[in-house]
Design a protein around this motif. Structure first.
Motif, PDB file in Angstrom:
ATOM      1  N   GLN A  62      24.698 -27.166   7.400  1.00  0.00           N
ATOM      2  CA  GLN A  62      23.756 -26.828   6.333  1.00  0.00           C
ATOM      3  C   GLN A  62      22.353 -26.617   6.884  1.00  0.00           C
ATOM      4  OE1 GLN A  62      25.140 -26.238   3.266  1.00  0.00           O
ATOM      5  NE2 GLN A  62      23.170 -25.205   3.033  1.00  0.00           N
ATOM      6  N   ARG A  63      21.970 -27.457   7.839  1.00  0.00           N
ATOM      7  CA  ARG A  63      20.644 -27.309   8.463  1.00  0.00           C
ATOM      8  C   ARG A  63      20.500 -25.898   9.064  1.00  0.00           C
ATOM      9  NH1 ARG A  63      18.264 -27.183  13.288  1.00  0.00           N
ATOM     10  NH2 ARG A  63      20.147 -27.495  14.528  1.00  0.00           N
ATOM     11  N   ILE A  64      21.540 -25.464   9.746  1.00  0.00           N
ATOM     12  CA  ILE A  64      21.454 -24.151  10.406  1.00  0.00           C
ATOM     13  C   ILE A  64      21.505 -23.017   9.372  1.00  0.00           C
ATOM     14  CG2 ILE A  64      22.619 -22.617  12.048  1.00  0.00           C
ATOM     15  CD1 ILE A  64      23.437 -25.252  13.551  1.00  0.00           C
ATOM     16  N   TYR A  65      22.340 -23.201   8.333  1.00  0.00           N
ATOM     17  CA  TYR A  65      22.376 -22.203   7.251  1.00  0.00           C
ATOM     18  C   TYR A  65      20.986 -22.051   6.610  1.00  0.00           C
ATOM     19  CZ  TYR A  65      27.563 -21.820   6.816  1.00  0.00           C
ATOM     20  OH  TYR A  65      28.902 -21.572   7.002  1.00  0.00           O
ATOM     21  N   ASN A  66      20.241 -23.166   6.565  1.00  0.00           N
ATOM     22  CA  ASN A  66      18.958 -23.154   5.841  1.00  0.00           C
ATOM     23  C   ASN A  66      17.780 -22.647   6.663  1.00  0.00           C
ATOM     24  OD1 ASN A  66      20.243 -24.165   3.635  1.00  0.00           O
ATOM     25  ND2 ASN A  66      19.574 -26.269   3.914  1.00  0.00           N
ATOM     26  N   ILE A  67      17.982 -22.422   7.955  1.00  0.00           N
ATOM     27  CA  ILE A  67      16.875 -21.902   8.774  1.00  0.00           C
ATOM     28  C   ILE A  67      16.487 -20.520   8.230  1.00  0.00           C
ATOM     29  CG2 ILE A  67      16.326 -20.945  11.069  1.00  0.00           C
ATOM     30  CD1 ILE A  67      18.142 -23.164  12.249  1.00  0.00           C
ATOM     31  N   ARG A  68      15.196 -20.298   8.074  1.00  0.00           N
ATOM     32  CA  ARG A  68      14.746 -18.938   7.703  1.00  0.00           C
ATOM     33  C   ARG A  68      13.821 -18.467   8.813  1.00  0.00           C
ATOM     34  NH1 ARG A  68      18.490 -19.408   5.346  1.00  0.00           N
ATOM     35  NH2 ARG A  68      18.838 -19.778   3.122  1.00  0.00           N
ATOM     36  N   HIS A  69      14.406 -17.853   9.799  1.00  0.00           N
ATOM     37  CA  HIS A  69      13.647 -17.483  10.984  1.00  0.00           C
ATOM     38  C   HIS A  69      12.875 -16.187  10.739  1.00  0.00           C
ATOM     39  CE1 HIS A  69      12.922 -16.569  15.289  1.00  0.00           C
ATOM     40  NE2 HIS A  69      12.943 -17.880  15.395  1.00  0.00           N
ATOM     41  N   ALA A  70      11.655 -16.134  11.305  1.00  0.00           N
ATOM     42  CA  ALA A  70      10.828 -14.936  11.143  1.00  0.00           C
ATOM     43  C   ALA A  70      10.168 -14.609  12.481  1.00  0.00           C
ATOM     44  CB  ALA A  70       9.765 -15.189  10.080  1.00  0.00           C
ATOM     45  N   PRO A  71       9.799 -13.372  12.745  1.00  0.00           N
ATOM     46  CA  PRO A  71       9.973 -12.218  11.846  1.00  0.00           C
ATOM     47  C   PRO A  71      11.420 -11.735  11.742  1.00  0.00           C
ATOM     48  CG  PRO A  71       9.033 -11.515  13.950  1.00  0.00           C
ATOM     49  CD  PRO A  71       9.107 -13.005  14.005  1.00  0.00           C
TER      50      PRO A  71
END
Ligand code: TPP
Ligand code: MG
Length: 625
Positions: A382-391
């Motif tokens: 879940q932690r990895i699913y929740n990453i919102r990496h940018a740009p």
């Protein structure tokens, strides 16, 4: 009894194939669902003519002979090896184009029937177009290259030879232990020759797929080993799924409390949310499975080949007295790691073993520990699913989105690149056929062709093809076939400007991602990862997919990706979702190792450092004697 029918050799083959069925657990079905092929002078007047004459045996086009064999293998995998497709080619390059995928089918133990055309048996007009000449023998053609990668190989020099060759081909194809690529090499002249075939050759035939039971003495010994064990662990391989033993495994696990890790082919053996499902094991394994593997005193391998990815290059199992019990239909696999071999079908063997273990289960402590590890792992996913990496988005969050928002009954297919490792860890399998990874050969180019095979096998399921830009560029053209035949695929095309996986591996062995980026050369060489600014190549993969006839949705970020998944799900047409993602952000490893030897001497410091680390890790590799 003595009735005959005059047919060409090619016509007789098609007539025979049409009449073969298999039966397992009282369920009967035709074994061949049709024939893929590309025609050339080596088959157009033989098998081509026969397919034209017998339209009931459906012919499918492909754009590339390698692709069609991937399609056939994926079809067979999705059907648990109870049905497959035939592949016909011309001679020469058409035939050898199948080699790569044929090796893949054999390594993955998947039945495919290959009918390459071959040079004239008659020889008088040799050398014919595309013939390999050998000065030492006239009994050589490029089709001999199929020998080491076929489980059965034959060359049909006289039309009557198929009367004995075809039953042998079938024996191997339908054998759970021996199956793989079967090659019947068909000289172009003999294909068109007529013979008075016994009509009995064309009578409907049903091949029983047995569920062999293991030796009783060994089974009892296995039960006593289990009763003595403190920390047993199941390694569930592809055999669990092919045998349709997933429900039996669930009961066995619940009865005994033994937790299970899953190989690439075995993922989905248990539902991801089963408290005793530890998920992926090995190099690309979860912390849960790898921790338990390290401490386990008894490994119960079910339907696994123990590839280096499963055993973490023989470092996964570190208990000094670890023993193995292998349930496998193939004797070859059952004996691996000096195991107590239970040679038999996974389903019946598990049932019988469960009966012998009535009343026994692992300690409460051990069961609880496994369940805690399971829950902790789910949190990590879940932690990895929740990453919102940018740009640029991360691959992990994209996998999460497909898993969460795609159809729960869907199938996801992948084969090579950085995706398989991430998927093995992160994918939440909700049914046994949801996670379709070709990881025996990990062949770039399998993804789209394989997706087509899956959709043909199970048209009611959505199929998500997860493919990297590298794999896409290698073999995307059978998108056309999917569109031509009306099989909808949803292709998620993840563009990271080259080989993220091998780039990371290259950095790990000290070589700075050399040769793994798609960029223009600088200072007369291709830039590795040490170079900060590179010039992208003017390639437009979205436009490429569109040009093949697919609907294409280009996404700039996570939100657009989520929207695209919804659109694709509603769409009835093959859809390619194109998204750029980050080359460097990755899913970590979880206490595992993969043996990729590092240069023993080098003037480059990063290589020397990598070598030192490698030498230390190597000391953990074990023999199991
Ligand atoms: C036919 C084939 N050639 C080479 C390889 C070695 N290889 C494994 S992954 C990979 C790169 C894959 O690139 P891409 O599909 O873009 O995935 P990414 O690594 O970027 O995730 C290569 C070259 C392979 N597995 N198959
Ligand atoms: Mg890539």
């Amino acid at each position: 009894m003595n009735q005959t029918q005059r047919l060409t050799m090619a016509q007789a083959i098609i007539r025979f194939l049409q009449n073969q069925s298999v039966e397992r657990d009282n369920r009967q079905q035709k074994f061949f669902a049709g024939c893929f092929g590309i025609f050339g002078h080596g088959n157009v007047a033989g098998i081509g003519q026969a397919l034209h004459q017998y339209p009931d045996f459906r012919y499918y086009q492909t754009r590339n002979e390698q692709a069609m064999v991937h399609t056939a293998a994926a079809f067979a995998k999705q059907k648990n090896r109870l049905q497959t497709l035939v592949c016909t080619t011309s001679i020469g390059p058409g035939a050898t184009n199948m080699l790569t995928a044929a090796a893949g089918a054999t390594i993955n133990r998947l039945p495919v029937l290959l009918l390459p055309g071959d040079i004239f048996a008659r020889r008088n007009v040799a050398p014919v177009l595309q013939q390999l000449e050998a000065a030492y023998s006239q009994d050589v053609s490029v089709n001999d290259c199929f020998k080491p990668i076929s489980r059965y190989w034959d060359r049909i020099n006289r039309p009557e030879q198929i009367i004995t060759a075809l039953p042998e081909a079938m024996r191997v194809l339908v054998s759970p232990a021996d199956t793989g690529a079967v090659t019947l090499s068909l000289p172009q002249d003999v294909q068109a020759e007529a013979f008075d075939y016994p009509v009995a050759l064309f009578h409907p035939r049903v091949w029983q797929i047995a569920r062999p039971r293991p030796d009783r003495t060994r089974l009892e010994q296995a039960a006593s080993w289990l009763r003595e064990s403190q920390r047993p662990l199941i390694v569930a391989g592809g055999g669990v799924i092919y045998s349709e033993a997933t429900e039996t495994l669930r009961q066995f696990v619940e009865q005994t409390g033994i937790p299970a890790g899953e190989t690439m082919a075995g993922k989905g053996s248990l539902r991801y949310d089963h408290p005793l499902c530890m998920g992926a094991i090995g190099v690309t394994g979860t912390l849960a499975a790898n921790r338990l593997a390290k401490e386990a005193d008894l490994i119960i391998g079910i339907g696994t080949r123990y590839s280096d990815f499963t055993t973490a290059s023989k470092t996964a199992f570190q208990h000094p007295d670890v023993r193995f019990i292998n349930l496998n239909v193939a004797e070859f696999d059952a004996y691996k790691h000096s195991a107590l071999p239970l040679v038999g079908d996974a389903k019946v063997t598990l049932t019988e073993l469960g009966e012998l273990l009535a009343g026994w289960q692992v300690s409460d402590d051990y069961r609880r520990r496994a369940m805690t590890l399971h829950d902790e792992w789910d949190g990590e996913v879940q932690r990895i699913y929740n990453i919102r990496h940018a740009p640029l988005v991360s691959q992990g969050e994209l996998i999460g989105a497909v898993n969460d928002l795609g159809d729960p009954e869907a199938v996801m297919v992948c084969a090579a690149g950085s995706l398989p490792g991430d998927l093995h860890k992160l994918w939440r399998s909700r049914h046994p056929k949801q996670y379709h990874l070709e990881y025996g050969y990990s062949c770039m180019g399998y993804e789209i062709a394989g997706g087509l095979g899956i959709k043909m096998a199970e048209p009611h399921r959505e199929v998500y093809v997860l493919v990297g830009d590298g794999s896409y560029l290698m073999l995307a053209t059978d998108l056309i076939t999917a569109i031509q035949e009306g099989y909808k695929l949803t292709v998620v095309l993840m563009d990271n400007d080259g080989y993220k996986s091998i780039g990371a591996l290259s950095r790990a062995v000290g070589s700075e991602g050399f040769g793994t980026r798609y960029a223009f050369p600088q200072q007369n060489g291709l830039p590795g990862d040490a170079v900060k600014t590179v010039q992208r190549l003017p390639v437009d993969l979205a436009a490429n997919a569109r040009s093949l006839g697919a609907d294409v949705i280009e996404c700039a970020g996570y939100a657009e990706f989520v929207a695209a998944l919804a659109t694709a799900r509603r769409n009835e047409h093959t859809t390619v979702i194109y998204i750029k993602n980050d080359r460097y952000v990755g899913v970590p490893g979880y206490e595992s190792w993969w043996d990729v030897p590092v240069a023993e001497v080098s003037e480059i410091e990063t290589v020397q450092a990598a070598r030192e680390e490698w030498e230390e890790m190597r000391t953990q590799e074990r023999y199991f004697l």
